[in-house]
Enzyme design. Structure first.
Site, mmCIF file in Angstrom:
data_model
loop_
_atom_site.group_PDB
_atom_site.id
_atom_site.type_symbol
_atom_site.label_atom_id
_atom_site.label_comp_id
_atom_site.label_asym_id
_atom_site.label_seq_id
_atom_site.Cartn_x
_atom_site.Cartn_y
_atom_site.Cartn_z
ATOM 1 N N ARG A 93 -7.233 -4.642 9.930
ATOM 2 C CA ARG A 93 -7.379 -3.367 9.218
ATOM 3 C C ARG A 93 -8.460 -2.499 9.838
ATOM 4 N NH1 ARG A 93 -5.233 -5.311 4.043
ATOM 5 N NH2 ARG A 93 -5.087 -3.696 2.473
ATOM 6 N N ARG A 144 -2.692 -6.942 -10.428
ATOM 7 C CA ARG A 144 -3.766 -6.791 -9.444
ATOM 8 C C ARG A 144 -4.791 -5.793 -9.960
ATOM 9 N NH1 ARG A 144 -1.548 -6.290 -3.353
ATOM 10 N NH2 ARG A 144 -3.530 -5.175 -3.261
ATOM 11 N N ARG A 155 -7.821 3.261 -1.894
ATOM 12 C CA ARG A 155 -7.278 2.409 -0.825
ATOM 13 C C ARG A 155 -6.538 3.234 0.231
ATOM 14 N NH1 ARG A 155 -3.965 -1.168 -4.497
ATOM 15 N NH2 ARG A 155 -3.214 -2.225 -2.642
HETATM 16 P P1 AMP Z 1 -3.794 -6.072 0.318
HETATM 17 O O1 AMP Z 1 -3.183 -7.107 -0.561
HETATM 18 O O2 AMP Z 1 -3.429 -6.234 1.768
HETATM 19 O O3 AMP Z 1 -3.557 -4.660 -0.170
HETATM 20 O O4 AMP Z 1 -5.376 -6.305 0.259
HETATM 21 C C1 AMP Z 1 -6.066 -6.223 -0.966
HETATM 22 C C2 AMP Z 1 -7.561 -6.065 -0.721
HETATM 23 O O5 AMP Z 1 -8.059 -7.213 -0.013
HETATM 24 C C3 AMP Z 1 -7.969 -4.879 0.122
HETATM 25 O O6 AMP Z 1 -8.090 -3.688 -0.622
HETATM 26 C C4 AMP Z 1 -9.321 -5.350 0.658
HETATM 27 O O7 AMP Z 1 -10.317 -5.279 -0.351
HETATM 28 C C5 AMP Z 1 -9.051 -6.823 0.927
HETATM 29 N N1 AMP Z 1 -8.507 -7.065 2.282
HETATM 30 C C6 AMP Z 1 -7.266 -7.563 2.597
HETATM 31 N N2 AMP Z 1 -7.104 -7.656 3.921
HETATM 32 C C7 AMP Z 1 -8.249 -7.185 4.474
HETATM 33 C C8 AMP Z 1 -8.693 -7.001 5.814
HETATM 34 N N3 AMP Z 1 -7.903 -7.302 6.872
HETATM 35 N N4 AMP Z 1 -9.948 -6.504 6.012
HETATM 36 C C9 AMP Z 1 -10.744 -6.206 4.974
HETATM 37 N N5 AMP Z 1 -10.392 -6.331 3.700
HETATM 38 C C10 AMP Z 1 -9.153 -6.825 3.434
#
Ligand code: AMP
Length: 197
Positions: A93, A144, A155
């Site tokens: 990310r 969530r 986000r």
């Molecule tokens: P997601 O399920 O991919 O939308 O991720 C949910 C949350 O997890 C994000 O908003 C971040 O807080 C954290 N997160 C997930 N993947 C990453 C990553 N590669 N780098 C940093 N934070 C992450």
């Protein structure tokens, strides 16, 4: 898609673009392991591990967890793999994560093969995320903490600021395939496969 031993796919796209769902299906149908960093981090929060307690406020706020934590998680996850047949969902990310991943994959002799980018207009993303939260609540499932409108907007900002530069990063390496992410699940899946031929 190639049937060789190693296959590395990275799903890029803003929150709510459908990466998780599409990655799940691609993994099941092509014998790949899906690595979703969001799922791994949420699992830590649910289990109340030390890491989970440390990162919970960041997840709740829609902020990124520090790069060194993510890079260590991925290094551990890849360490015991023999063939590297993986789909990354939600990782990398940031540019630092992408560079660290390149180093790890190079060590394993498994460079990135495909980077589909799921493109969906901003307002639709917010609607999808808020709907996902409502549907989970209606089904009695865990909602969530970041699937609220306010955090969903944050986000999107975080994506634009920190993750969007990866589009150029992978574009410059010739791996990027833009995929129209508007349509039914099947339509979008077919476009993803098309892009990987
Ligand atoms: P997601 O399920 O991919 O939308 O991720 C949910 C949350 O997890 C994000 O908003 C971040 O807080 C954290 N997160 C997930 N993947 C990453 C990553 N590669 N780098 C940093 N934070 C992450």
């Amino acid at each position: 898609m190639s049937q060789s031993k190693n296959e590395v796919v990275i799903f890029l796209g803003p929150p709510g673009a459908g990466k998780g769902t599409q990655a799940e299906r691609l993994a099941a149908e092509h014998h790949l392991v899906k690595i979703s960093t969001g799922d791994i981090l949420r699992d830590h929060v649910e289990r109340g591990t030390e890491l989970g307690q440390q990162i919970k406020p960041m997840l709740d706020a829609g902020q990124l967890v520090p790069d060194d934590i993510l890079i260590a998680l991925i290094r551990d996850r890849l360490a015991d793999m023999e063939g590297v047949r993986v789909i990354f969902d939600g990782f990398p990310r940031t540019r630092a994560q992408a560079e660290a991943l390149d180093v790890l994959l190079e060590e394993m002799g498994a460079p990135v093969n495909h980077v589909p980018l799921l493109e969906v207009p901003g307002q639709l993303l917010i609607e999808r995320i808020v709907a996902r939260g409502r549907q989970a609540a209606a089904r009695g499932e865990a909602v969530r903490s970041d699937d609220t409108e306010e955090v969903a907007r944050r986000r999107q900002d975080v994506f634009r600021e920190q993750t969007q530069p990866l589009i150029d990063y992978y574009g410059a390496r010739g791996h990027l395939k833009r995929v129209d992410g508007v349509g039914s699940m099947d339509e979008v899946y077919a476009r993803i496969l098309d892009g990987m031929r």
